[in-house]
Design an enzyme around this catalytic site. Structure first.
Site, PDB file in Angstrom:
ATOM      1  N   ARG A 104       3.071  10.131  -0.148  1.00 19.35           N
ATOM      2  CA  ARG A 104       2.203  10.592   0.940  1.00 19.35           C
ATOM      3  C   ARG A 104       2.892  11.585   1.889  1.00 19.35           C
ATOM      4  O   ARG A 104       2.533  11.660   3.069  1.00 19.35           O
ATOM      5  CB  ARG A 104       1.672   9.405   1.748  1.00 19.35           C
ATOM      6  CG  ARG A 104       0.835   8.422   0.936  1.00 19.35           C
ATOM      7  CD  ARG A 104      -0.437   9.088   0.430  1.00 19.35           C
ATOM      8  NE  ARG A 104      -1.309   8.176  -0.272  1.00 19.35           N
ATOM      9  CZ  ARG A 104      -2.310   7.496   0.283  1.00 19.35           C
ATOM     10  NH1 ARG A 104      -2.559   7.631   1.568  1.00 19.35           N
ATOM     11  NH2 ARG A 104      -3.061   6.716  -0.443  1.00 19.35           N
ATOM     12  N   LEU A 105       3.860  12.335   1.396  1.00 14.54           N
ATOM     13  CA  LEU A 105       4.492  13.335   2.256  1.00 14.54           C
ATOM     14  C   LEU A 105       3.461  14.336   2.763  1.00 14.54           C
ATOM     15  O   LEU A 105       3.517  14.786   3.911  1.00 14.54           O
ATOM     16  CB  LEU A 105       5.593  14.080   1.484  1.00 14.54           C
ATOM     17  CG  LEU A 105       6.384  15.107   2.304  1.00 14.54           C
ATOM     18  CD1 LEU A 105       7.319  14.404   3.293  1.00 14.54           C
ATOM     19  CD2 LEU A 105       7.184  16.035   1.383  1.00 14.54           C
TER      20      LEU A 105
ATOM     21  N   LYS B 163       2.460   2.347  -5.135  1.00  9.69           N
ATOM     22  CA  LYS B 163       3.169   1.895  -6.332  1.00  9.69           C
ATOM     23  C   LYS B 163       2.377   2.194  -7.596  1.00  9.69           C
ATOM     24  O   LYS B 163       2.961   2.479  -8.646  1.00  9.69           O
ATOM     25  CB  LYS B 163       3.437   0.391  -6.243  1.00  9.69           C
ATOM     26  CG  LYS B 163       4.342  -0.015  -5.090  1.00  9.69           C
ATOM     27  CD  LYS B 163       4.569  -1.514  -5.046  1.00  9.69           C
ATOM     28  CE  LYS B 163       3.329  -2.303  -4.714  1.00  9.69           C
ATOM     29  NZ  LYS B 163       2.777  -2.008  -3.360  1.00  9.69           N
ATOM     30  N   GLY B 164       1.032   2.080  -7.499  1.00  8.56           N
ATOM     31  CA  GLY B 164       0.209   2.292  -8.674  1.00  8.56           C
ATOM     32  C   GLY B 164       0.422   3.664  -9.282  1.00  8.56           C
ATOM     33  O   GLY B 164       0.571   3.810 -10.498  1.00  8.56           O
TER      34      GLY B 164
ATOM     35  N   ALA C 121      -4.092  -7.828  -3.897  1.00 13.27           N
ATOM     36  CA  ALA C 121      -3.398  -6.538  -3.878  1.00 13.27           C
ATOM     37  C   ALA C 121      -4.229  -5.520  -4.642  1.00 13.27           C
ATOM     38  O   ALA C 121      -5.057  -5.882  -5.478  1.00 13.27           O
ATOM     39  CB  ALA C 121      -2.014  -6.667  -4.511  1.00 13.27           C
ATOM     40  N   GLY C 122      -3.986  -4.255  -4.370  1.00 10.64           N
ATOM     41  CA  GLY C 122      -4.716  -3.223  -5.086  1.00 10.64           C
ATOM     42  C   GLY C 122      -3.912  -1.955  -5.241  1.00 10.64           C
ATOM     43  O   GLY C 122      -3.131  -1.591  -4.358  1.00 10.64           O
ATOM     44  N   HIS C 123      -4.062  -1.314  -6.389  1.00 10.65           N
ATOM     45  CA  HIS C 123      -3.411  -0.040  -6.650  1.00 10.65           C
ATOM     46  C   HIS C 123      -4.485   0.997  -6.952  1.00 10.65           C
ATOM     47  O   HIS C 123      -5.353   0.765  -7.802  1.00 10.65           O
ATOM     48  CB  HIS C 123      -2.473  -0.130  -7.854  1.00 10.65           C
ATOM     49  CG  HIS C 123      -1.286  -1.002  -7.626  1.00 10.65           C
ATOM     50  ND1 HIS C 123      -0.607  -1.623  -8.655  1.00 10.65           N
ATOM     51  CD2 HIS C 123      -0.648  -1.353  -6.497  1.00 10.65           C
ATOM     52  CE1 HIS C 123       0.398  -2.323  -8.162  1.00 10.65           C
ATOM     53  NE2 HIS C 123       0.386  -2.174  -6.860  1.00 10.65           N
TER      54      HIS C 123
ATOM     55  N   ASP D 276       0.825  -1.227   0.000  1.00 14.85           N
ATOM     56  CA  ASP D 276       0.000   0.000   0.000  1.00 14.85           C
ATOM     57  C   ASP D 276       0.850   1.265   0.000  1.00 14.85           C
ATOM     58  O   ASP D 276       0.441   2.307   0.520  1.00 14.85           O
ATOM     59  CB  ASP D 276      -0.943   0.020   1.214  1.00 14.85           C
ATOM     60  CG  ASP D 276      -1.729  -1.257   1.367  1.00 14.85           C
ATOM     61  OD1 ASP D 276      -2.397  -1.643   0.391  1.00 14.85           O
ATOM     62  OD2 ASP D 276      -1.675  -1.881   2.443  1.00 14.85           O
TER      63      ASP D 276
ATOM     64  N   THR E 221      -9.798  -4.768   0.281  1.00 12.01           N
ATOM     65  CA  THR E 221     -10.719  -5.247   1.320  1.00 12.01           C
ATOM     66  C   THR E 221     -11.515  -4.138   1.995  1.00 12.01           C
ATOM     67  O   THR E 221     -12.542  -4.418   2.616  1.00 12.01           O
ATOM     68  CB  THR E 221      -9.925  -5.979   2.413  1.00 12.01           C
ATOM     69  OG1 THR E 221      -9.034  -5.042   3.047  1.00 12.01           O
ATOM     70  CG2 THR E 221      -9.120  -7.128   1.823  1.00 12.01           C
TER      71      THR E 221
ATOM     72  N   THR F 127      -7.426  -0.995  -0.522  1.00 11.87           N
ATOM     73  CA  THR F 127      -8.018  -0.906  -1.853  1.00 11.87           C
ATOM     74  C   THR F 127      -8.824  -2.145  -2.175  1.00 11.87           C
ATOM     75  O   THR F 127      -9.873  -2.082  -2.818  1.00 11.87           O
ATOM     76  CB  THR F 127      -6.903  -0.723  -2.904  1.00 11.87           C
ATOM     77  OG1 THR F 127      -6.147   0.443  -2.574  1.00 11.87           O
ATOM     78  CG2 THR F 127      -7.480  -0.564  -4.295  1.00 11.87           C
TER      79      THR F 127
ATOM     80  N   GLN G  14       1.953  -5.922  -3.335  1.00 13.98           N
ATOM     81  CA  GLN G  14       2.245  -5.944  -1.900  1.00 13.98           C
ATOM     82  C   GLN G  14       3.600  -5.262  -1.618  1.00 13.98           C
ATOM     83  O   GLN G  14       3.968  -4.346  -2.332  1.00 13.98           O
ATOM     84  CB  GLN G  14       2.192  -7.375  -1.356  1.00 13.98           C
ATOM     85  CG  GLN G  14       0.801  -7.930  -1.235  1.00 13.98           C
ATOM     86  CD  GLN G  14       0.472  -8.915  -2.333  1.00 13.98           C
ATOM     87  OE1 GLN G  14       1.306  -9.319  -3.115  1.00 13.98           O
ATOM     88  NE2 GLN G  14      -0.771  -9.309  -2.395  1.00 13.98           N
TER      89      GLN G  14
ATOM     90  N   ARG H  62     -10.471  -2.688   4.570  1.00 10.39           N
ATOM     91  CA  ARG H  62     -10.088  -2.705   5.984  1.00 10.39           C
ATOM     92  C   ARG H  62      -9.255  -1.481   6.339  1.00 10.39           C
ATOM     93  O   ARG H  62      -8.438  -1.007   5.542  1.00 10.39           O
ATOM     94  CB  ARG H  62      -9.269  -3.965   6.298  1.00 10.39           C
ATOM     95  CG  ARG H  62     -10.064  -5.235   6.304  1.00 10.39           C
ATOM     96  CD  ARG H  62      -9.206  -6.425   6.712  1.00 10.39           C
ATOM     97  NE  ARG H  62      -8.189  -6.740   5.719  1.00 10.39           N
ATOM     98  CZ  ARG H  62      -7.342  -7.756   5.821  1.00 10.39           C
ATOM     99  NH1 ARG H  62      -7.369  -8.543   6.889  1.00 10.39           N
ATOM    100  NH2 ARG H  62      -6.454  -7.988   4.868  1.00 10.39           N
TER     101      ARG H  62
END
Length: 428
Positions: free
Chosen positions: A330-331, A16-17, A39-41, A13, A300, A298, A223, A302
């Protein structure tokens, strides 16, 4: 130009996407080399906002060949739904190809994932219940069904009948659950195979020919390194090899073809599911980071566990992957904090501090973080596009992280949109 690996450097998470979507503008191929739809992007660009689970993040660039490599396990229905969503968004997908060697996640894998996790009780790993682990188990156990099998109906039926007989025995005799119908599973596979057939191809040949022609090949991991089957916090790991070394096996290219390895770190740390997390924040600061970063899975949905940047884990990840550069994401999430901390070592009891990441999850569970404190910048960074325009305290933080992990930070993301990035130095 040889291949470039983009690897998750923490527990997944990391963003990377977005980084692959950005770099794909200059790439000829983007190859996803590991994981499944666990996994999710999240990608935000001119087409809109998308959540990708199996399709490589280069799909938004029509001149870029996108490949799902042999190291990925593919859930046919999930992939078809993803393609439909992209189509509704006006995104062309005729430049996507799936390796004939990619294994399929079958309905019985998904059922067994849930049954096995339930049987673990309090020792549950926290899987996504998408059937990924059981699919990789069958791959190693030589019981898998691959994408290429969908193109041979007679062989597929024979293969499926042999495998399903064994799976139904486990489902009924071990877990006392209802068996699968061979004919129903087979008929569903035929329908899915008919729709996926145009995408299935000998992609390893395509990538090799691209490398021979000096094409730019981006290798996209899923991941993060700390979830790697061998090098992560075992047993709280995924079932594949997200680290850079997995790119060669998962994409079918020789190691000598890789010239650059870009690690993607968040400016803080998150983790989903069970397992030790030394720098975790179970307080209002952790809640603030989660809220500002929209830290929800992205795949689940959660809530992600949030904590300070863990330089011990990050240094380990940098060495394991052989990173040549870093993208820091994410700065902007940290913009409002008056004080920012980073974990620079671990302590267990009264002994000396540890700066090396332990192999044992049980040891890591006993580790207490040694934190270094730095002043925050309390200013909006989301519209900044030049490194020298960042607040002095943000520059100090970035340079401190570089020193901690001993790797240059080349890209800095300050928002979810593609253009919200600071290119400190070109990566290639």
């Amino acid at each position: 130009m040889p291949a470039v690996v983009v690897v998750g450097a923490q527990w997944g998470d990391e963003g990377k996407g977005k980084i692959v979507d950005l770099l794909a503008e200059q790439a000829d191929f983007v190859v996803r080399y590991s994981g499944g739809n666990n996994a999710g992007h999240s990608v935000v660009n001119d087409y809109g906002s998308f959540k990708l689970h199996l399709v490589p993040s280069g799909i938004f660039h029509k001149d870029c060949v996108c490949i799902i490599g042999n190291g990925v396990v593919v859930t046919p229905q999930a992939l078809l739904e993803e393609l439909e969503e992209l189509g509704r968004g006006g995104v062309p997908t005729d430049h996507l190809f799936i390796s004939e060697r990619a294994h399929l996640v079958m309905p019985y894998h998904i059922l067994l994932d849930g049954l096995e996790e339930q049987a673990r009780g309090g020792g549950a790993i926290g899987t996504t219940l998408r059937g990924i682990g059981p699919a990789y188990m069958d791959k190693a156990g030589r019981l898998g069904i691959r994408a290429g099998d969908l193109l041979d109906k007679d062989s597929l039926y024979k293969r499926l009948s042999f495998v399903l007989e064994q799976k139904n025995a486990i489902i009924t005799k071990v877990y006392n659950a209802s068996p699968f119908s061979l004919d129903k599973v087979y008929e569903e596979l035929l329908r899915e195979g008919e729709r996926l057939a145009p995408y299935i191809a000998p992609v390893e040949v395509m990538v090799q020919e691209g490398l021979d022609s000096e094409k730019v090949v981006l290798l996209e991991g899923a991941q993060g390194t700390m979830l790697d089957l061998d090098y992560g916090t075992y047993p709280y790991v995924t079932s594949s090899y997200p680290a850079a070394g997995g790119a060669c096996v998962g994409a079918g290219i020789p190691p000598r073809s890789i010239s650059q390895i870009l690690g993607v770190f968040k400016a803080y740390t998150t983790r989903v599911g069970g397992g030790p997390f030394p720098s975790e924040l179970n307080d209002e600061v952790g809640e603030l980071i989660r809220a500002r970063g929209n830290e929800y899975g992205t795949t689940t949905g959660r809530a992600r566990r949030c904590g300070w940047f863990d330089a011990v884990a990050a240094s380990y990840s940098t060495r394991i992957n052989g990173m040549t550069g870093v993208a820091l994401t994410r700065l902007d999430v940290l913009d409002t904090l008056p004080i920012i901390k980073a974990c620079v070592a671990y302590r267990t009891g009264e002994g000396p501090s540890m700066k090396d990441f332990p192999a044992s999850a049980s040891v890591l569970e006993r580790c207490v973080p040694v934190l270094e404190e730095m002043p925050g910048w309390q200013a909006n960074t989301s519209e900044i596009r030049r490194f020298e325009d960042l607040p002095r305290e943000a520059v100090r933080y970035i340079k401190a992280l570089e020193e901690m992990i001993q790797c240059p930070i080349s890209l800095i993301s300050v928002g979810e949109r593609r253009e919200q990035v600071i290119v400190r130095e070109p990566f290639w």
